[in-house]
Write a protein that holds these residues in place. Structure first.
Motif, short mmCIF file in Angstrom:
data_model
loop_
_atom_site.label_atom_id
_atom_site.label_comp_id
_atom_site.label_asym_id
_atom_site.label_seq_id
_atom_site.Cartn_x
_atom_site.Cartn_y
_atom_site.Cartn_z
N SER A 69 36.97 28.61 31.35
CA SER A 69 37.29 29.77 31.86
C SER A 69 35.88 30.53 31.78
CB SER A 69 38.33 30.69 31.01
OG SER A 69 39.46 29.68 31.14
N SER A 80 39.39 37.41 31.06
CA SER A 80 40.59 38.17 31.37
C SER A 80 41.75 37.03 31.61
CB SER A 80 40.57 38.88 32.62
OG SER A 80 40.30 38.27 33.95
N PRO A 81 43.17 37.49 31.61
CA PRO A 81 44.10 36.49 31.87
C PRO A 81 44.02 35.90 33.23
CG PRO A 81 44.86 38.51 30.60
CD PRO A 81 43.39 38.65 30.82
N GLU A 82 43.48 36.79 34.26
CA GLU A 82 43.47 36.32 35.60
C GLU A 82 42.66 35.24 35.73
OE1 GLU A 82 45.21 40.44 35.36
OE2 GLU A 82 43.36 39.55 34.40
N ILE A 83 41.36 35.27 35.13
CA ILE A 83 40.57 34.26 35.16
C ILE A 83 40.99 32.88 34.82
CG2 ILE A 83 38.14 33.30 34.29
CD1 ILE A 83 37.91 35.49 36.34
N ARG A 85 44.23 32.18 34.61
CA ARG A 85 45.09 31.61 35.53
C ARG A 85 44.57 31.18 36.73
NH1 ARG A 85 48.23 36.54 34.01
NH2 ARG A 85 47.15 37.77 35.53
N LEU A 86 43.44 31.57 37.27
CA LEU A 86 42.54 31.06 38.21
C LEU A 86 42.12 29.53 37.74
CD1 LEU A 86 40.25 33.78 39.69
CD2 LEU A 86 42.27 32.54 41.00
#
Length: 298
Positions: A69, A80-83, A85-86
């Protein structure tokens, strides 16, 4: 460098889980009838090794997710949590999820192994996790992401990694559990003989499939000599040849002496073979991070 170290520790843990499974479910039952062997003590050590390896495997997977990540963002940018998740949604992430699931199953199985009432179902869970781990190991490497791997890349890598784990992982567990400080009451001949029936075919499969996969990746002698990937691969092949030579020495020289009750340096020779195996896995951890010939560097 940090990622290579974490990947190396992950390989060690995975080989430990698989080796402990082979020791507990294959070798231990075959020597359990020898009254001179303190079998329960050996089994308990093997179970402890399996539990520790499964925990380390889970920790290294968390480390790999974090580092993967971080590689997607700038060094000073917060994660970030978004990264995350990606990353998990990517092809690499799906392979990581498979490995993480197997690691959790392995941890559960090895924990249950310490409960006598759960020993039988725990053995099935441990065996299932070992098979799942062999199938999941190639899912975050070149076998999936490299076009040169082709359709045969994944199955060949499964055979290469699985057989290697059975060979070197089981040897490492035996060294920790039995061979490092042999108990005088333990008859090592039958134990080493039982191991050789597994190690010999596993070693042949490891070397054969590894050479085929390596050739598919480099594509020819020029790339083998002229690229960093090819040079590191040559070092790996040299280490593999060293392990094979040590294994042959144990099989042809040490084992016959043990079987007739003569002293033999099994502790030293097994330690040498294991140490070279550790070096081999370190080289593999570096190799996986390098772009293969013809592949665009990340």
């Amino acid at each position: 460098m940090t990622y290579a170290v974490v990947r190396w520790l992950g390989y060690l843990a995975a080989f430990g889980v698989i080796g402990a499974t082979v020791f507990r479910l294959w070798l231990a039952p075959r020597i359990a009838g020898m009254a001179t062997v303190p079998m329960q003590a050996l089994v308990d050590r093997g179970v402890l090794a399996g539990r520790m390896a499964s925990v380390v495997l889970a920790l290294t997977l968390l480390g790999k997710l974090y580092l993967q990540s971080r590689s997607m963002i700038e060094p000073d940018e917060p994660l970030s949590p978004e990264i995350i998740r990606l990353v998990i949604a990517s092809a690499w992430g799906k392979g990581w999820l498979a490995q993480a699931t197997v690691a959790l199953v392995a941890m559960t199985g090895w924990w249950a192994m310490t409960r006598p009432a759960l020993a039988r179902p725990a053995a099935a869970v441990v065996a299932l996790s070992a098979v799942g781990l062999v199938l999941a190991l190639p899912l975050t490497g070149h076998a999936i992401g490299l076009p040169a791997a082709g359709r045969l890349g994944y199955p060949l890598t499964v055979l290469h990694a699985g057989a290697g784990a059975i060979w070197l992982g089981t040897l490492g567990i035996m060294l920790v559990v039995v061979l490092r400080r042999p108990d005088p009451s333990v008859r090592l001949g039958p134990l080493v003989r039982a191991f050789s029936t597994v190690a010999l075919p596993a070693g042949i499969v490891t070397i054969g499939c590894g050479l085929v996969v390596a050739w598919r990746y480099v594509g020819g002698f020029d790339a083998l000599i002229a690229t960093v990937y090819g040079n590191v691969l040559l070092v790996k092949i040299g280490a593999l040849a060293g392990i094979a030579a040590a294994g042959a020495y144990n099989w042809r020289i040490v084992l016959p002496r043990l079987e007739i009750g003569q002293p033999a340096p099994i502790s030293r020779s097994a330690t040498l073979e294991t140490v070279v195996g550790l070096i081999l896995l370190a080289i593999t951890a570096v190799l996986v991070s390098l772009p293969a010939p013809g592949e665009t560097p990340p």
